[in-house]
Design a protein around this motif. Structure first.
Motif, PDB file in Angstrom:
ATOM      1  N   LEU A  49      -3.284  -3.853  -0.037  1.00  0.00           N
ATOM      2  CA  LEU A  49      -4.239  -5.041   0.329  1.00  0.00           C
ATOM      3  C   LEU A  49      -4.462  -5.649  -0.881  1.00  0.00           C
ATOM      4  CD1 LEU A  49      -6.608  -5.186   3.034  1.00  0.00           C
ATOM      5  CD2 LEU A  49      -7.356  -6.097   0.984  1.00  0.00           C
ATOM      6  N   ILE A  50      -5.092  -5.020  -1.699  1.00  0.00           N
ATOM      7  CA  ILE A  50      -5.502  -5.779  -3.076  1.00  0.00           C
ATOM      8  C   ILE A  50      -4.188  -6.397  -3.547  1.00  0.00           C
ATOM      9  CG2 ILE A  50      -6.383  -5.402  -5.527  1.00  0.00           C
ATOM     10  CD1 ILE A  50      -7.885  -3.224  -4.291  1.00  0.00           C
ATOM     11  N   ASN A  51      -3.010  -5.786  -3.598  1.00  0.00           N
ATOM     12  CA  ASN A  51      -1.530  -6.226  -4.217  1.00  0.00           C
ATOM     13  C   ASN A  51      -1.017  -7.485  -3.304  1.00  0.00           C
ATOM     14  OD1 ASN A  51      -2.302  -4.575  -6.456  1.00  0.00           O
ATOM     15  ND2 ASN A  51      -0.824  -3.052  -5.489  1.00  0.00           N
ATOM     16  N   GLY A  52      -1.338  -7.651  -2.307  1.00  0.00           N
ATOM     17  CA  GLY A  52      -1.146  -8.813  -1.373  1.00  0.00           C
ATOM     18  C   GLY A  52      -0.012  -8.459  -0.403  1.00  0.00           C
ATOM     19  N   GLN A  53       0.374  -6.937  -0.181  1.00  0.00           N
ATOM     20  CA  GLN A  53       1.436  -6.563   0.392  1.00  0.00           C
ATOM     21  C   GLN A  53       0.967  -6.736   1.856  1.00  0.00           C
ATOM     22  OE1 GLN A  53       2.121  -2.743  -2.146  1.00  0.00           O
ATOM     23  NE2 GLN A  53       3.887  -2.941  -0.928  1.00  0.00           N
ATOM     24  N   PHE A  79       0.904   6.634   4.330  1.00  0.00           N
ATOM     25  CA  PHE A  79      -0.093   5.979   3.440  1.00  0.00           C
ATOM     26  C   PHE A  79      -1.775   6.594   3.498  1.00  0.00           C
ATOM     27  CE2 PHE A  79       3.101   2.661   4.425  1.00  0.00           C
ATOM     28  CZ  PHE A  79       3.733   2.711   3.389  1.00  0.00           C
ATOM     29  N   SER A  80      -2.162   7.149   2.352  1.00  0.00           N
ATOM     30  CA  SER A  80      -3.491   7.380   2.580  1.00  0.00           C
ATOM     31  C   SER A  80      -4.541   6.071   2.559  1.00  0.00           C
ATOM     32  CB  SER A  80      -3.797   8.122   1.179  1.00  0.00           C
ATOM     33  OG  SER A  80      -4.042   7.025  -0.055  1.00  0.00           O
ATOM     34  N   GLU A  81      -5.654   6.123   2.802  1.00  0.00           N
ATOM     35  CA  GLU A  81      -6.554   4.917   2.887  1.00  0.00           C
ATOM     36  C   GLU A  81      -6.680   4.219   1.602  1.00  0.00           C
ATOM     37  OE1 GLU A  81     -11.180   3.686   3.927  1.00  0.00           O
ATOM     38  OE2 GLU A  81     -10.592   5.702   3.667  1.00  0.00           O
ATOM     39  N   ASP A  82      -6.481   4.969   0.527  1.00  0.00           N
ATOM     40  CA  ASP A  82      -6.700   4.435  -0.880  1.00  0.00           C
ATOM     41  C   ASP A  82      -5.274   3.631  -0.982  1.00  0.00           C
ATOM     42  OD1 ASP A  82      -8.949   5.342  -1.339  1.00  0.00           O
ATOM     43  OD2 ASP A  82      -8.418   6.566  -3.189  1.00  0.00           O
ATOM     44  N   GLU A  83      -4.157   4.217  -0.391  1.00  0.00           N
ATOM     45  CA  GLU A  83      -2.978   3.345  -0.728  1.00  0.00           C
ATOM     46  C   GLU A  83      -2.889   2.148   0.234  1.00  0.00           C
ATOM     47  OE1 GLU A  83       0.303   7.024  -1.652  1.00  0.00           O
ATOM     48  OE2 GLU A  83      -0.565   6.690   0.318  1.00  0.00           O
ATOM     49  N   SER A  88     -12.689  -2.380  -6.557  1.00  0.00           N
ATOM     50  CA  SER A  88     -11.809  -1.148  -6.552  1.00  0.00           C
ATOM     51  C   SER A  88     -11.650  -0.506  -5.188  1.00  0.00           C
ATOM     52  CB  SER A  88     -12.520  -0.132  -7.540  1.00  0.00           C
ATOM     53  OG  SER A  88     -13.740   0.243  -7.027  1.00  0.00           O
ATOM     54  N   THR A  89     -10.831   0.332  -5.068  1.00  0.00           N
ATOM     55  CA  THR A  89     -10.736   0.927  -3.774  1.00  0.00           C
ATOM     56  C   THR A  89     -11.918   1.732  -3.225  1.00  0.00           C
ATOM     57  OG1 THR A  89      -9.675   2.705  -4.683  1.00  0.00           O
ATOM     58  CG2 THR A  89      -8.357   1.179  -3.722  1.00  0.00           C
ATOM     59  N   SER A  90     -12.661   2.411  -4.361  1.00  0.00           N
ATOM     60  CA  SER A  90     -13.942   3.260  -4.114  1.00  0.00           C
ATOM     61  C   SER A  90     -15.083   2.373  -3.842  1.00  0.00           C
ATOM     62  CB  SER A  90     -14.274   4.056  -5.612  1.00  0.00           C
ATOM     63  OG  SER A  90     -14.195   3.120  -6.528  1.00  0.00           O
ATOM     64  N   GLN A  91     -15.029   1.030  -4.309  1.00  0.00           N
ATOM     65  CA  GLN A  91     -16.296   0.001  -4.066  1.00  0.00           C
ATOM     66  C   GLN A  91     -16.070  -0.504  -2.495  1.00  0.00           C
ATOM     67  OE1 GLN A  91     -15.281  -2.869  -7.356  1.00  0.00           O
ATOM     68  NE2 GLN A  91     -17.472  -2.418  -7.895  1.00  0.00           N
ATOM     69  N   ILE A  92     -14.742  -0.524  -2.340  1.00  0.00           N
ATOM     70  CA  ILE A  92     -14.560  -1.140  -0.814  1.00  0.00           C
ATOM     71  C   ILE A  92     -14.712   0.112   0.011  1.00  0.00           C
ATOM     72  CG2 ILE A  92     -12.838  -1.627   0.576  1.00  0.00           C
ATOM     73  CD1 ILE A  92     -11.155  -2.713  -1.493  1.00  0.00           C
ATOM     74  N   THR A 141       3.117   0.811  10.670  1.00  0.00           N
ATOM     75  CA  THR A 141       1.860   0.524  11.072  1.00  0.00           C
ATOM     76  C   THR A 141       0.948   0.768  10.036  1.00  0.00           C
ATOM     77  OG1 THR A 141       1.837   3.009  11.373  1.00  0.00           O
ATOM     78  CG2 THR A 141       2.593   1.989  13.265  1.00  0.00           C
ATOM     79  N   SER A 142      -0.277   0.706  10.240  1.00  0.00           N
ATOM     80  CA  SER A 142      -1.316   0.969   9.172  1.00  0.00           C
ATOM     81  C   SER A 142      -1.191   1.851   8.058  1.00  0.00           C
ATOM     82  CB  SER A 142      -2.752   0.963   9.626  1.00  0.00           C
ATOM     83  OG  SER A 142      -2.812   2.181  10.517  1.00  0.00           O
ATOM     84  N   ASP A 143      -0.712   3.161   8.511  1.00  0.00           N
ATOM     85  CA  ASP A 143      -0.565   4.197   7.682  1.00  0.00           C
ATOM     86  C   ASP A 143       0.891   4.872   7.474  1.00  0.00           C
ATOM     87  OD1 ASP A 143      -0.656   5.203  10.234  1.00  0.00           O
ATOM     88  OD2 ASP A 143      -2.129   6.773   9.798  1.00  0.00           O
TER      89      ASP A 143
END
Length: 402
Positions: free
Chosen positions: A208-212, A199-203, A277-281, A139-141
């Motif tokens: 997502l950034i890494n394409g997984q 998974f945390s939101e940052d993870e 970055s995750t913080s920017q998102i 699932t998402s998390d």
């Protein structure tokens, strides 16, 4: 058949009815949950699919069920030759692929689960190795993986498949967060080896950034009519910052399209800049939470890739973006390449709603551009009288910097 055999058979049928009634209750609860699923199963647990589909409401839950049974089918699904076809790692990879597929097929804003199963069960010939099965849900998390080694010779193929199907249905129920009473059909020695990752939101965003994972939805909208809409109306941008013009443009576009799900979209990956970055998102996402609007974070900066990710969607763009889309300059100067890519977008059912925009100091609308005839029905003009706002995020940032 003598009387004793008949009574035994009758008893088995009655027991089957009791089990079926219990399973039906669980499946009804799964169908009543908002979670939608994609299942990739190989080597067993086939009865779980039959149970899900036999109870009314399956279309609310099951988006797709695929059985990559042959060696080549599994290789094509995974995009590679796995180290082991039947392993917990392969089940985990299948679940992740199913999760990404579910994201693409699901109703806007619905939670999804990807399910992976691979097993090596009893066959018509003696088997040298273990009889085991591997299950995974994503699932998402949360990622959950379980391995069970069955006692060899204890059951026939049908009975092992029944055990696998019960375990899989229980895993789906857990992923959908619905209660269910399951009587274990495992012996004391058949202990599941389970592991789980939260998974945390940052993870999630890093994945997502890494394409997984292909995108993440923040469903902040609460309008009740949106739950029945299947088509998305997407306004893409950086939204740095989100402003009144963005809100008004999406509102007008939604009024033109009828029953659709309006949402904003930000690509964490840029074509010519480093990824966000995750913080920017998270900072940009907060803007949408404050105004109660759904935003999708994707990793696709190009519209032809967005069209593959969100097929059948209406993309809301400005006249300046429309001008770039139909300019061969952005396709290595190749007019045929431009047509080929945009016709590919058209085949996904995508359309572009074009709002007027200041271009080099002059207000431009769709009609000011020469759209190739093959693409004209894909571009729809938003009338100037319905929307005009000469405001941009860049201008707002400049004002704030002074």
């Amino acid at each position: 058949m003598d009387d004793a055999e008949g009574r035994r058979e009758e008893k088995k049928m009655r027991e089957g009815m009791i089990i079926s009634t219990g399973l039906k209750t669980v499946v009804e609860a799964i169908h009543a949950s908002p979670t939608q699923s994609v299942l990739y199963l190989s080597g067993g647990a086939s009865q779980a699919v039959a149970w899900l589909l036999s109870v009314p409401g399956a279309s609310s839950t099951v988006l797709e069920a695929v059985v990559p049974y042959s060696r080549m089918s599994m290789i094509q699904l995974l995009g590679k030759i796995p180290n082991q076809f039947c392993s917990s790692h392969t089940a985990e990879e299948m679940a992740l692929l199913a999760y990404n597929r579910a994201l693409k097929l699901s109703s806007p804003g619905s939670p999804v689960v990807g399910v992976g199963f691979t097993g090596t069960l009893a066959t018509s010939r003696p088997k040298l190795g273990e009889h085991r099965l591997h299950l995974s849900t994503r699932t998402s998390d949360r990622l959950w993986v379980s391995t069970v080694t069955l006692s060899k010779g204890l059951r026939n193929r049908e009975e092992e498949d029944m055990v696998a199907s019960h375990l899989l249905l229980k895993a789906i129920a857990n992923a959908c967060k619905v209660p269910g009473t399951f009587v274990s059909e495992l012996t004391d020695s058949e202990v599941p080896d389970e592991c789980q990752k939260q998974f945390s939101e940052d993870e999630e965003l890093e994945q997502l950034i890494n394409g997984q994972i292909c995108f993440k939805v923040y469903p902040f909208s609460s309008e009740p009519h949106m739950s029945t809409a299947e088509r998305k109306i997407i306004l893409s941008g950086s939204f740095n910052p989100l402003h009144e013009g963005h809100m008004k443009l999406l509102e007008v576009a939604t009024s033109l399209c009828g029953n659709s799900y309006p949402c904003f979209e930000i690509s964490a990956v840029n074509a010519d800049k480093p990824p966000l970055s995750t913080s920017q998102i998270k900072d940009r996402v907060k803007q949408f939470e404050k105004v109660g609007k759904t935003v999708i974070i994707s990793n696709q900066p190009y519209f032809y890739k967005k069209a593959e990710l969100f097929p059948g969607s209406a993309f809301v763009i400005g006249a300046d973006t429309a001008a770039r889309l139909i300019n061969p300059k952005y396709y290595d100067g190749d007019y045929k390449k431009m047509l080929e890519i945009l016709i590919g977008c058209k085949k996904t059912g995508s359309t572009f709603l074009v709002g007027g925009r200041n271009v080099d100091g002059v207000f431009k609308v769709l009609e000011d551009f020469d759209v190739p005839e093959e693409l004209r029905d894909m571009f729809i003009s938003i009338p100037e009288e319905k929307f005009r706002m000469d405001l941009s995020s860049t201008e707002i940032r400049k004002r704030l910097e002074k």
